[in-house]
Design an enzyme around this catalytic site. Structure first.
Site, PDB file in Angstrom:
ATOM      1  N   GLU A 227      57.713 -10.069 -31.727  1.00  0.00           N
ATOM      2  CA  GLU A 227      57.937  -9.360 -30.458  1.00  0.00           C
ATOM      3  C   GLU A 227      59.327  -8.741 -30.506  1.00  0.00           C
ATOM      4  OE1 GLU A 227      58.360 -12.029 -27.044  1.00  0.00           O
ATOM      5  OE2 GLU A 227      59.175 -13.584 -28.369  1.00  0.00           O
TER       6      GLU A 227
ATOM      7  N   LEU B   7      57.027 -14.866 -26.363  1.00  0.00           N
ATOM      8  CA  LEU B   7      56.959 -15.075 -24.923  1.00  0.00           C
ATOM      9  C   LEU B   7      55.730 -14.300 -24.439  1.00  0.00           C
ATOM     10  CD1 LEU B   7      58.500 -16.254 -22.415  1.00  0.00           C
ATOM     11  CD2 LEU B   7      59.119 -13.887 -21.970  1.00  0.00           C
TER      12      LEU B   7
ATOM     13  N   ARG C  56      54.580 -19.081 -14.833  1.00  0.00           N
ATOM     14  CA  ARG C  56      55.267 -19.204 -16.122  1.00  0.00           C
ATOM     15  C   ARG C  56      56.547 -20.025 -15.976  1.00  0.00           C
ATOM     16  NH1 ARG C  56      56.847 -13.840 -19.358  1.00  0.00           N
ATOM     17  NH2 ARG C  56      58.386 -13.727 -17.696  1.00  0.00           N
TER      18      ARG C  56
ATOM     19  N   TYR D 283      64.594 -19.293 -17.180  1.00  0.00           N
ATOM     20  CA  TYR D 283      64.826 -18.200 -16.249  1.00  0.00           C
ATOM     21  C   TYR D 283      63.584 -17.341 -16.091  1.00  0.00           C
ATOM     22  CZ  TYR D 283      65.133 -14.685 -20.018  1.00  0.00           C
ATOM     23  OH  TYR D 283      64.845 -13.855 -21.062  1.00  0.00           O
TER      24      TYR D 283
ATOM     25  N   LYS E 281      60.485 -19.691 -21.618  1.00  0.00           N
ATOM     26  CA  LYS E 281      61.476 -18.670 -21.240  1.00  0.00           C
ATOM     27  C   LYS E 281      62.828 -19.353 -21.017  1.00  0.00           C
ATOM     28  CE  LYS E 281      61.721 -14.308 -18.684  1.00  0.00           C
ATOM     29  NZ  LYS E 281      62.047 -13.468 -19.831  1.00  0.00           N
TER      30      LYS E 281
HETATM   31  N1  PDD Z   1      62.683 -10.242 -20.946  1.00  0.00           N
HETATM   32  N2  PDD Z   1      59.684 -11.185 -24.937  1.00  0.00           N
HETATM   33  C1  PDD Z   1      60.936 -11.620 -24.671  1.00  0.00           C
HETATM   34  C2  PDD Z   1      61.680 -12.335 -25.746  1.00  0.00           C
HETATM   35  C3  PDD Z   1      61.506 -11.400 -23.400  1.00  0.00           C
HETATM   36  O1  PDD Z   1      62.745 -11.853 -23.131  1.00  0.00           O
HETATM   37  C4  PDD Z   1      60.760 -10.708 -22.416  1.00  0.00           C
HETATM   38  C5  PDD Z   1      61.312 -10.456 -21.035  1.00  0.00           C
HETATM   39  C6  PDD Z   1      59.471 -10.241 -22.744  1.00  0.00           C
HETATM   40  C7  PDD Z   1      58.608  -9.525 -21.743  1.00  0.00           C
HETATM   41  O2  PDD Z   1      58.194 -10.406 -20.721  1.00  0.00           O
HETATM   42  P1  PDD Z   1      57.862  -9.872 -19.250  1.00  0.00           P
HETATM   43  O3  PDD Z   1      56.803  -8.844 -19.411  1.00  0.00           O
HETATM   44  O4  PDD Z   1      57.372 -11.100 -18.550  1.00  0.00           O
HETATM   45  O5  PDD Z   1      59.131  -9.311 -18.688  1.00  0.00           O
HETATM   46  C8  PDD Z   1      58.967 -10.515 -24.006  1.00  0.00           C
HETATM   47  C9  PDD Z   1      63.303 -10.191 -19.650  1.00  0.00           C
HETATM   48  C10 PDD Z   1      62.910  -8.988 -18.871  1.00  0.00           C
HETATM   49  C11 PDD Z   1      64.807 -10.335 -19.823  1.00  0.00           C
HETATM   50  O6  PDD Z   1      65.174 -11.216 -20.608  1.00  0.00           O
HETATM   51  O7  PDD Z   1      65.588  -9.636 -19.178  1.00  0.00           O
END
Ligand code: PDD
Length: 287
Positions: free
Chosen positions: A180, A205, A52, A33, A147
């Protein structure tokens, strides 16, 4: 106005938007996703998000469902039909529908679902006060760079955070280093004013917001180091903050009950948040 979802080629009201019970996303979490922010009708960092997505699909050997241009057109149509100018768009792609069996099915079509929702800007109060995080053992698999929709450890960690009155849970690996957050990337600022965040690897991620914040920090001449840091180092840090598509750059003022800095959002987090918001409000192609 009822919300409209895109489901495998059709635009449907959410009530009627359904997937097959043998969708492999439903049965095996066999899918990926993306969440992309929409600011003033523009998709923020659309290209890196789509890169990505292509990488996640490639790593899991899920076929791309359509050319990138078509995917972009569908995203814009979903935003238009839901009248979203400020919010997020969610894309979910799975290996498709097949009788339940672990190996890849001999023939299946990648299933695509997209939804969009409006969101209000985060209150400036939250940004000023910062948020609390707790730490939890990282019990996830070894490919957190993909992801994937398989988010059970993340769900459980976020729930623990909520029950502890915290905004986020930071995962900590076997060597005591922060990987993270459950849905965000983790940062600290050292006493010398150096930004520290864990380097991209299979353990995290590689957040699009993380990558953008690195570029913005470097452009404004800030010292930055990509290396792992421990929980004690974070607790003793001058500042801590998190980044993600939906949280942008958000100061952390407490880790496991220990107050960080003076207990208010620090100047580095505040400055980086401002430049990120400036960027996101002005960037990206018109949706
Ligand atoms: N989450 N780490 C994890 C485990 C995440 O699920 C996410 C993003 C991030 C930050 O990634 P980005 O900057 O690309 O949003 C880091 C999304 C927003 C979600 O699951 O809703």
């Amino acid at each position: 106005m009822s919300r409209i979802a895109y489901v495998n080629g059709r635009y449907l009201p959410h009530r009627q938007a359904v997937v097959h019970i043998e969708d492999r996303g439903y049965q095996f979490a066999d899918g990926v996703y993306e969440v992309i922010a929409v600011e003033r009708g523009r998709l923020v960092d659309e290209e890196p998000h789509l890169e990505r997505l292509a990488r996640s699909l490639g790593e899991l050997r899920i076929a791309s469902p359509m050319p990138e241009d078509a995917l972009k057109a569908v995203m814009r149509e979903v935003l238009r039909r839901n009248r979203v100018r400020d919010g997020t768009i969610y894309l979910q792609l799975t290996r498709g529908v097949a009788p339940r069996d672990h190996p890849f099915p001999p023939a299946s079509e990648t299933a695509v679902v997209m939804t969009a929702k409006r969101s209000r800007p985060q209150s400036p109060r939250v940004a000023e006060d910062g948020v609390r995080v707790i730490t939890v053992p990282d019990n996830r698999w070894g490919r957190c760079d993909i992801k994937s929709v398989s988010l059970l450890p993340n769900v459980l960690a976020k729930q623990r955070a909520r029950e502890a009155g915290a905004y986020e849970a930071w995962f900590v690996d076997a060597s005591g280093h922060v990987t993270e957050g459950s849905s965000t990337n983790a940062w600290i600022v050292t006493a010398e004013g150096k930004l520290v965040t864990r380097p991209a690897s299979h353990a995290i991620l590689n957040g699009i917001t993380r990558q953008r914040a690195i570029k913005l920090a470097r452009a404004s001449g800030l010292a930055l180091e990509e290396r792992p840091f421990t929980v004690p180092e974070a607790k003793a840090a001058r500042e801590a903050f998190l980044t993600s598509t939906t949280s942008h750059v958000l100061a952390i003022t407490e880790i496991d009950g220990t107050v960080i800095g003076n207990g208010k959002a620090g100047s580095f987090a505040t400055e980086l948040r401002r430049s990120y918001l400036d960027f996101s409000r002005g960037a990206g192609p018109e949706a």
